[in-house]
Design a protein around this motif. Sequence first.
Motif, PDB file in Angstrom:
ATOM      1  N   PRO A 247       0.809  -1.223   0.000  1.00 23.37           N
ATOM      2  CA  PRO A 247       0.000   0.000   0.000  1.00 23.37           C
ATOM      3  C   PRO A 247       0.838   1.267   0.000  1.00 23.37           C
ATOM      4  N   ILE A 248       0.369   2.253  -0.749  1.00 20.05           N
ATOM      5  CA  ILE A 248       0.995   3.577  -0.744  1.00 20.05           C
ATOM      6  C   ILE A 248      -0.114   4.626  -0.680  1.00 20.05           C
ATOM      7  N   ALA A 249       0.272   5.864  -0.433  1.00 19.04           N
ATOM      8  CA  ALA A 249      -0.676   6.966  -0.409  1.00 19.04           C
ATOM      9  C   ALA A 249      -0.187   8.058  -1.348  1.00 19.04           C
ATOM     10  N   LEU A 250      -1.136   8.733  -2.004  1.00 20.27           N
ATOM     11  CA  LEU A 250      -0.820   9.905  -2.805  1.00 20.27           C
ATOM     12  C   LEU A 250      -0.834  11.122  -1.893  1.00 20.27           C
ATOM     13  N   ALA A 251       0.275  11.821  -1.821  1.00 20.19           N
ATOM     14  CA  ALA A 251       0.370  13.013  -0.978  1.00 20.19           C
ATOM     15  C   ALA A 251       0.261  14.257  -1.874  1.00 20.19           C
ATOM     16  N   ALA A 252       1.175  15.209  -1.725  1.00 19.71           N
ATOM     17  CA  ALA A 252       1.074  16.463  -2.462  1.00 19.71           C
ATOM     18  C   ALA A 252       1.159  16.243  -3.969  1.00 19.71           C
ATOM     19  N   LYS A 253       0.414  17.046  -4.718  1.00 13.50           N
ATOM     20  CA  LYS A 253       0.515  17.000  -6.168  1.00 13.50           C
ATOM     21  C   LYS A 253       1.856  17.601  -6.584  1.00 13.50           C
ATOM     22  N   HIS A 254       2.563  16.889  -7.449  1.00 14.55           N
ATOM     23  CA  HIS A 254       3.863  17.378  -7.920  1.00 14.55           C
ATOM     24  C   HIS A 254       3.751  18.086  -9.262  1.00 14.55           C
ATOM     25  N   SER A 255       2.960  17.545 -10.181  1.00 13.12           N
ATOM     26  CA  SER A 255       2.753  18.214 -11.467  1.00 13.12           C
ATOM     27  C   SER A 255       1.437  17.754 -12.063  1.00 13.12           C
TER      28      SER A 255
END
Length: 249
Positions: free
Chosen positions: A194-202
Amino acid sequence: MMLRVALYALMLFSMVAAADSTPNPPTLKYCITGSSSWYPYYIPDSPQAPGLISELLPLLLDRAGVKGQNVPLPPNRTNQALEKGTLDFDIVSPSWFEHGDFGPLFVKSDPIMQITEHIITLPQNQERWADISSIKGKEIGTVMGYLYHDDNEFIRADFKSEQELIKALHRQRIGAAISGDYTALYWSSKLDLPIALAAKHSSGDLVFRLRKERAALLPAINSAIATLKADGTIDALINKYTHALEATP
């Protein structure tokens, strides 16, 4: 009679000469292999579902009346080949480049489809990386040869693929990485890590980055993009490869 034969021979010669002088459309060389883990855009060893861009590119080139040849290269050599002119184009997003600038050697097509990438991390660390400024001065997982518009602001920790980024997060070799959303979600599910999407990079659009000496082909390429958007081909391919991932938590 001799005059008629001579005139006929001259006519045939003129026709052959005209055919010989008609320029053949160039074969555009490109590389779509990416890191070999660039799901859903390129999927190796999967002839029935080779990937979104792998399926779409031949359709676009055929509609534009242009021949194409895929030249498999690792990501760190693709950019060099484009700079030298060994390759004619690739599919990239201006959002990956500083100030969205491809430089003087290239022109860009109209947008093909949207693409977004995020900082990815372990679920328990999502809040820590919720602000994009948190990557400044930190070691961040990246893919070797990939372009990042702000990689002067963080320390690159290069891995060979997005798949390896997911593994590195769970081995605690890195605390965060940068990846396209669909790619990260796919490998997270595939590896059961499992992973999480954090801040938008682009966030931006995928386009042709075409060498300037091929710029005369741009109207035909843009027309092909518009046609395959209008007839639903592009949306159908996007749905084919991302529908299951949209439901991934």
